[in-house]
Design an enzyme around this catalytic site. Sequence first.
Site: not given
Ligand code: PRP
Ligand code: URA
Length: 212
Positions: A107, A111, A203, A206
């Site tokens: 994400r 945005t 997150d 993380d």
């Molecule tokens: C997080 C999560 C989803 C997304 C959800 O990933 O694991 O993939 O956000 O958000 P959305 O429904 O608003 O799209 P992130 O983009 O933070 O990536 P990561 O897993 O690499 O930390």
């Molecule tokens: N992605 C995450 O990991 N946590 C949230 O709450 C939203 C998006």
Amino acid sequence: MKEYPNVTIFDHPLIRHKVAILRDKNTGMKEFRELVEEITTLMVYEAFKDVPTKKVMVETPLETCEQTMVADGAVTIVPVLRAGLGMVNGVHTLFPTARVGHIGMYRDEETCEPHEYYCKLPNRSDNTVAIVLDPMLATGGSAVAAIDLLKQKGYKNIRLMNIIAAPRGVEVVSKAHPDVKIYISTLDRELNEHSYILPGLGDAGDRLFGTK
Ligand code: PRP
Ligand code: URA
């Protein structure tokens, strides 16, 4: 939130118990990872009551009998990187020979739009249920993009599994892909101004991988 016929929310005390520990900010990385796996296994056990099966003949020490086994290739596991990786072993516990396709999606911090950076899927998309894994369903953007990609590659039978979802994410995915069954363990209240789920767990990537 409106009722969606394609959405299953697991109302099981064992899942609720584990989700409560998962949310706790004092839960460390190792326990967090183990809980994500365990919750996934419990959800998959329920969600795949209708898994395709085949008949086999088995010789017991006494006689031969007809038995039922899971059909070959019945399930394809599709984690959305990174956080979906934490759920893969939880599915493999029940479907040890399932193939795995990876979709990399992040994400944008400003945005919240999803950006695809990787996609490697098994060639065989026929007669398999692709189960898209991501612990978090927030705005729904990443899930919709991942499912779009699977459909472009020929996957027809797709399910989505999230541990925690926001009402907005559920609505967005249900509208974009009404044919996709969504399985979530918990429906949370709302998103904050940064599109994080409340109360949520922070997150997920993380916390799984210790990157903060
Ligand atoms: C997080 C999560 C989803 C997304 C959800 O990933 O694991 O993939 O956000 O958000 P959305 O429904 O608003 O799209 P992130 O983009 O933070 O990536 P990561 O897993 O690499 O930390
Ligand atoms: N992605 C995450 O990991 N946590 C949230 O709450 C939203 C998006």
